[in-house]
Design a protein around this motif. Structure first.
Motif, PDB file in Angstrom:
ATOM      1  N   ASP A 427       2.244   9.425   4.382  1.00  0.00           N
ATOM      2  CA  ASP A 427       2.388   7.980   4.617  1.00  0.00           C
ATOM      3  C   ASP A 427       1.047   7.244   4.634  1.00  0.00           C
ATOM      4  OD1 ASP A 427       5.190   8.123   4.808  1.00  0.00           O
ATOM      5  OD2 ASP A 427       5.067   8.668   6.917  1.00  0.00           O
ATOM      6  N   ALA A 428       0.045   7.819   3.993  1.00  0.00           N
ATOM      7  CA  ALA A 428      -1.237   7.117   3.881  1.00  0.00           C
ATOM      8  C   ALA A 428      -1.039   5.818   3.104  1.00  0.00           C
ATOM      9  CB  ALA A 428      -2.257   8.010   3.181  1.00  0.00           C
ATOM     10  N   ARG A 429      -1.574   4.726   3.622  1.00  0.00           N
ATOM     11  CA  ARG A 429      -1.457   3.427   2.958  1.00  0.00           C
ATOM     12  C   ARG A 429      -2.679   3.261   2.034  1.00  0.00           C
ATOM     13  NH1 ARG A 429      -0.579   2.258   8.277  1.00  0.00           N
ATOM     14  NH2 ARG A 429      -2.407   0.882   8.423  1.00  0.00           N
ATOM     15  N   VAL A 430      -2.393   3.240   0.730  1.00  0.00           N
ATOM     16  CA  VAL A 430      -3.450   3.337  -0.280  1.00  0.00           C
ATOM     17  C   VAL A 430      -3.465   2.080  -1.138  1.00  0.00           C
ATOM     18  CG1 VAL A 430      -4.348   4.677  -2.221  1.00  0.00           C
ATOM     19  CG2 VAL A 430      -3.182   5.833  -0.321  1.00  0.00           C
ATOM     20  N   LEU A 431      -4.666   1.601  -1.412  1.00  0.00           N
ATOM     21  CA  LEU A 431      -4.854   0.551  -2.404  1.00  0.00           C
ATOM     22  C   LEU A 431      -5.384   1.189  -3.683  1.00  0.00           C
ATOM     23  CD1 LEU A 431      -5.114  -2.406  -3.378  1.00  0.00           C
ATOM     24  CD2 LEU A 431      -7.417  -2.414  -2.392  1.00  0.00           C
ATOM     25  N   ALA A 432      -4.672   0.964  -4.784  1.00  0.00           N
ATOM     26  CA  ALA A 432      -5.103   1.430  -6.102  1.00  0.00           C
ATOM     27  C   ALA A 432      -4.657   0.393  -7.122  1.00  0.00           C
ATOM     28  CB  ALA A 432      -4.498   2.802  -6.425  1.00  0.00           C
ATOM     29  N   TYR A 449       1.783   2.995  -1.801  1.00  0.00           N
ATOM     30  CA  TYR A 449       0.856   2.220  -2.614  1.00  0.00           C
ATOM     31  C   TYR A 449       1.233   0.735  -2.612  1.00  0.00           C
ATOM     32  CZ  TYR A 449      -0.140   6.975  -4.037  1.00  0.00           C
ATOM     33  OH  TYR A 449      -0.453   8.310  -4.017  1.00  0.00           O
ATOM     34  N   VAL A 450       0.352  -0.078  -3.202  1.00  0.00           N
ATOM     35  CA  VAL A 450       0.534  -1.532  -3.190  1.00  0.00           C
ATOM     36  C   VAL A 450       1.459  -1.988  -4.301  1.00  0.00           C
ATOM     37  CG1 VAL A 450      -0.661  -3.744  -3.490  1.00  0.00           C
ATOM     38  CG2 VAL A 450      -1.661  -1.972  -2.036  1.00  0.00           C
ATOM     39  N   ASN A 451       1.224  -1.545  -5.525  1.00  0.00           N
ATOM     40  CA  ASN A 451       2.009  -2.029  -6.670  1.00  0.00           C
ATOM     41  C   ASN A 451       1.906  -1.021  -7.805  1.00  0.00           C
ATOM     42  OD1 ASN A 451       3.590  -3.867  -8.187  1.00  0.00           O
ATOM     43  ND2 ASN A 451       1.753  -4.660  -9.185  1.00  0.00           N
ATOM     44  N   VAL A 452       2.853  -1.115  -8.761  1.00  0.00           N
ATOM     45  CA  VAL A 452       2.880  -0.195  -9.878  1.00  0.00           C
ATOM     46  C   VAL A 452       3.496  -0.892 -11.087  1.00  0.00           C
ATOM     47  CG1 VAL A 452       5.172   0.778  -9.413  1.00  0.00           C
ATOM     48  CG2 VAL A 452       3.427   2.218 -10.490  1.00  0.00           C
ATOM     49  N   LEU A 453       3.141  -0.415 -12.271  1.00  0.00           N
ATOM     50  CA  LEU A 453       3.742  -0.805 -13.559  1.00  0.00           C
ATOM     51  C   LEU A 453       3.265  -2.150 -14.110  1.00  0.00           C
ATOM     52  CD1 LEU A 453       7.496   0.291 -13.329  1.00  0.00           C
ATOM     53  CD2 LEU A 453       5.609   1.451 -14.479  1.00  0.00           C
ATOM     54  N   ASP A 454       3.238  -3.199 -13.292  1.00  0.00           N
ATOM     55  CA  ASP A 454       2.985  -4.526 -13.834  1.00  0.00           C
ATOM     56  C   ASP A 454       2.397  -5.407 -12.742  1.00  0.00           C
ATOM     57  OD1 ASP A 454       3.400  -7.294 -14.666  1.00  0.00           O
ATOM     58  OD2 ASP A 454       4.576  -6.470 -16.308  1.00  0.00           O
ATOM     59  N   PRO A 455       1.274  -6.102 -12.988  1.00  0.00           N
ATOM     60  CA  PRO A 455       0.713  -6.971 -11.948  1.00  0.00           C
ATOM     61  C   PRO A 455       1.624  -8.138 -11.595  1.00  0.00           C
ATOM     62  CG  PRO A 455      -0.407  -7.328 -14.036  1.00  0.00           C
ATOM     63  CD  PRO A 455       0.462  -6.129 -14.222  1.00  0.00           C
ATOM     64  N   THR A 488      -4.350  -6.178   2.373  1.00  0.00           N
ATOM     65  CA  THR A 488      -3.409  -5.276   1.696  1.00  0.00           C
ATOM     66  C   THR A 488      -2.842  -4.212   2.623  1.00  0.00           C
ATOM     67  OG1 THR A 488      -5.033  -3.613   0.960  1.00  0.00           O
ATOM     68  CG2 THR A 488      -4.778  -5.584  -0.403  1.00  0.00           C
ATOM     69  N   ASP A 489      -3.205  -4.271   3.919  1.00  0.00           N
ATOM     70  CA  ASP A 489      -2.706  -3.314   4.917  1.00  0.00           C
ATOM     71  C   ASP A 489      -2.906  -1.876   4.444  1.00  0.00           C
ATOM     72  OD1 ASP A 489      -1.517  -2.440   7.289  1.00  0.00           O
ATOM     73  OD2 ASP A 489       0.475  -2.381   6.376  1.00  0.00           O
ATOM     74  N   SER A 490      -4.110  -1.586   3.940  1.00  0.00           N
ATOM     75  CA  SER A 490      -4.396  -0.257   3.396  1.00  0.00           C
ATOM     76  C   SER A 490      -5.568   0.371   4.141  1.00  0.00           C
ATOM     77  CB  SER A 490      -4.726  -0.341   1.901  1.00  0.00           C
ATOM     78  OG  SER A 490      -3.642  -0.900   1.181  1.00  0.00           O
ATOM     79  N   GLU A 491      -5.438   1.645   4.419  1.00  0.00           N
ATOM     80  CA  GLU A 491      -6.504   2.401   5.074  1.00  0.00           C
ATOM     81  C   GLU A 491      -7.384   3.138   4.064  1.00  0.00           C
ATOM     82  OE1 GLU A 491      -4.596   4.442   8.784  1.00  0.00           O
ATOM     83  OE2 GLU A 491      -3.154   4.485   7.116  1.00  0.00           O
ATOM     84  N   TYR A 492      -6.845   3.381   2.876  1.00  0.00           N
ATOM     85  CA  TYR A 492      -7.525   4.168   1.855  1.00  0.00           C
ATOM     86  C   TYR A 492      -7.621   3.358   0.569  1.00  0.00           C
ATOM     87  CZ  TYR A 492      -6.346   8.081   4.950  1.00  0.00           C
ATOM     88  OH  TYR A 492      -6.202   8.917   6.034  1.00  0.00           O
ATOM     89  N   LEU A 493      -8.616   3.698  -0.213  1.00  0.00           N
ATOM     90  CA  LEU A 493      -8.781   3.104  -1.536  1.00  0.00           C
ATOM     91  C   LEU A 493      -8.983   4.232  -2.536  1.00  0.00           C
ATOM     92  CD1 LEU A 493     -10.821  -0.050  -2.396  1.00  0.00           C
ATOM     93  CD2 LEU A 493     -10.919   1.927  -3.891  1.00  0.00           C
ATOM     94  N   ALA A 494      -8.201   4.210  -3.612  1.00  0.00           N
ATOM     95  CA  ALA A 494      -8.293   5.241  -4.650  1.00  0.00           C
ATOM     96  C   ALA A 494      -8.545   4.559  -5.991  1.00  0.00           C
ATOM     97  CB  ALA A 494      -7.001   6.067  -4.706  1.00  0.00           C
ATOM     98  N   TYR A 495      -9.508   5.076  -6.732  1.00  0.00           N
ATOM     99  CA  TYR A 495      -9.830   4.485  -8.024  1.00  0.00           C
ATOM    100  C   TYR A 495     -10.554   5.524  -8.877  1.00  0.00           C
ATOM    101  CZ  TYR A 495     -14.700   4.006  -6.473  1.00  0.00           C
ATOM    102  OH  TYR A 495     -15.973   4.263  -6.049  1.00  0.00           O
ATOM    103  N   TYR A 496     -10.749   5.187 -10.148  1.00  0.00           N
ATOM    104  CA  TYR A 496     -11.438   6.091 -11.066  1.00  0.00           C
ATOM    105  C   TYR A 496     -12.896   5.682 -11.219  1.00  0.00           C
ATOM    106  CZ  TYR A 496      -7.264   8.617 -12.332  1.00  0.00           C
ATOM    107  OH  TYR A 496      -6.154   9.428 -12.277  1.00  0.00           O
TER     108      TYR A 496
END
Length: 568
Positions: A427-432, A449-455, A488-496
């Motif tokens: 249940d980690a809240r992630v921004l990607a 996660y915050v969102n997927v597929l389409d902004p 964004t109520d996120s504790e983590y950030l994931a990116y490339y």
């Protein structure tokens, strides 16, 4: 389409009429050819996909992740998305497609299962196109889909993506064939399947309504079943959907909001118009082949018709079939000019239009191809020329596909994604970013996660969160830890760790509140509140207005106050 209107008689083959086949009958020999076509296509695509563990296109992993979740939790499964349309009112717009993927996504190796599923869908498309081509020009029609795969880069570039448009193409072809053959119960059934498989209900209804008008005008007979049957099927499919009425909300976004937002949001280059240079470069073999098809045919009378005995001898039926596929070809070709993603429909429909139009005119494949000015060449030589012309483009697309699906030495990228997923707790809240979320969602389904597929799915429902996500991931936001948590109520950030994310990386590297949990090809960071020794906190903020009073720092209370530490 004007030349479709004259009712040119089709010569009746010189054989006993009792040997003719109905539209649904196939001789054992043709059935064997269908089976052989499927086996060859499946083995060919399977061999291609076996060279890499990855599937091209990030969205493919979203569909595998949803199918895996539905296999574990049932059709009421909701993806781990916290905001936007999919997070607040999830209506699975590709339910039937996901159900078909369940056995593959829930296997011991879902990556392998996904590639097998993709090869099966591609093989089914090859068989259906081959069957329809066979109905148009005889046994040589089974080679047509292989020619399309080899000669049209736009078509093949869509086949390598595990997307619901593969199933949608099969349903479109079945619907147009049902209209051409006046099988209206089948047409209603395709409407139900489409409503459960794909979100573009308006495209399916529009195609059928246009066919209703065109066939009614040209045949001087209005068959209301063409307009009513698909609407009944679509309506039934919408109502029996287990996510009703959320599926209607999702449809409305794609039918209305999407076309306004795609001009202002970065949705991807597949929704951009296809350029003339690209269309010619990647489809040159297909265009040449269409031209050669027209000049490689002769009048059917007096020719060897041994492979044409199954075809329509009724000129009215031949004309109706050609007109039906002509409508689909024109519609999808125009849509491809507006958005390149429609090429997956345009290429087969245009090809089938040409083939059925040749059939309508009573022409069959001959042994020689007439050249534009004078003389002719053997048909086998023309085929060889098409293959040679198509080879550079096919090789270019293949090399690009290999590069984008490379897993590195000893599949190091697969292991790296597993390590990145392992550092995220339940249940980690992630921004990607919406582009990379399918990857993290597949490898780390335990996170949210915050969102997927389409902004646009986020921008229409949570515009403030959408703007914050853009500012944070672009590196323009000065206080990334605070904004990520507060907005964004996120504790983590994931990116490339790609060149496009240098600004984001530069800000994170110099921030003492940032803890890197994983940093290889991708990065996963956690924001810490125990940073007080790194900042001077006993100061006041001077407002811009001289009449306002200074206020102490930090400005916020609680957890947000403990994160606040950036001085602008």
């Amino acid at each position: 389409m004007k030349y479709l209107l004259p009712r040119t008689p089709v010569p009746r083959p010189a054989h006993n009429s009792m040997s003719e086949l109905s539209p649904t009958q196939i001789r054992p020999r043709e059935g064997a050819l269908l089976l052989l076509t499927f086996v060859i296509a499946f083995l060919g695509f399977g061999s291609l996909y076996s060279t890499t563990p990855f599937i091209y296109d990030n969205d493919s992993y979203y569909h595998l992740a949803v199918a895996r979740g539905q296999a574990e939790q049932g059709v009421q499964y909701e993806p781990p998305i916290r905001f936007g349309l999919l997070g607040r009112s999830f209506g699975d717009k590709e339910l039937l497609f996901h159900l078909s993927l369940m056995p593959f996504a829930s296997s011991g190796d879902p990556l392998l299962g996904g590639r097998i599923a993709l090869a099966l869908f591609d093989a089914l498309i090859v068989v259906v196109i081959g069957f329809l081509s066979f109905r148009a020009i005889g046994r040589w029609g089974f080679l047509v889909p292989f020619w399309l795969v080899f000669s049209s880069g736009q078509f093949t570039w869509r086949l390598v993506r595990l997307r619901p448009e593969l199933l949608a193409l099969l349903i479109f072809l079945a619907a147009v064939w049902a209209i051409a053959r006046k099988r209206y119960w089948i047409l209603a059934g395709t409407g139900i399947l489409f409503a459960l498989s794909y979100v573009a209900l308006h495209a399916f209804a529009g195609l059928c309504l246009i066919l209703f008008v065109v066939l009614g005008w040209t045949e001087h007979r209005w068959e209301w079943q063409i307009a009513i049957a698909p609407l009944i099927g679509l309506g039934a499919g919408v109502l029996v959907h287990p996510h009703f009425p959320n599926n209607l909300k999702t449809w409305w976004f794609h039918a209305y909001d999407y076309f306004f937002l795609k001009e202002v949001l970065d949705i991807g280059n597949e929704i951009e118009p296809v350029t003339t240079s690209i269309a010619l470069l990647v489809n040159v073999g297909w265009f040449l082949g269409l031209w050669l098809l027209r000049h490689a045919t002769t009048e059917g009378a007096g020719s060897d018709q041994s492979s044409y005995r199954n075809l329509d001898s009724d000129p009215e039926q031949a004309r109706r079939t050609a007109a039906s596929f002509a409508c689909g070809a024109v519609i999808f070709a125009l849509l491809t000019l507006l958005m390149s993603r429609f090429a997956i429909y345009a290429v087969p429909f245009v090809t089938l239009w040409v083939l059925f139009e040749l059939r309508r005119r009573g022409r069959i494949l001959g042994r020689r191809v007439l050249l534009p000015f004078r003389g002719s060449i053997p048909t086998w030589l023309a085929v060889a020329v098409v293959c040679l012309v198509s080879l550079p483009g096919a090789r270019l697309e293949y090399n690009r596909w290999r590069f984008r699906t490379s897993a590195g030495v000893k599949q190091i990228v697969v292991a790296e994604r597993s390590r990145a997923a392992a550092v995220l707790p339940q249940d980690a809240r992630v921004l990607a970013s919406w582009r990379s979320t399918p990857i993290f969602m597949f490898w780390a389904p335990q996170a949210r996660y915050v969102n997927v597929l389409d902004p646009g799915l986020l921008a229409t429902v949570d515009p403030i969160v959408h703007r914050a996500q853009l500012e944070i991931l672009s590196g323009r936001e000065p206080d990334i830890p605070l904004a990520t948590r507060a907005m964004t109520d996120s504790e983590y950030l994931a990116y490339y760790l790609s060149p496009g994310n240098r600004s984001l990386t530069a800000r994170l590297e110099t921030d003492p509140r940032v803890q890197y949990l994983h940093r290889e090809v991708s990065a996963v960071v956690r924001f810490r509140a125990d940073y007080q020794d790194a900042f001077i906190l006993d100061w006041n903020v001077l407002p811009k207005s001289a009449n306002s009073q200074p206020y102490p720092y930090p400005r916020l209370a609680g957890m947000l106050g403990s994160l606040e530490g950036y001085v602008d």
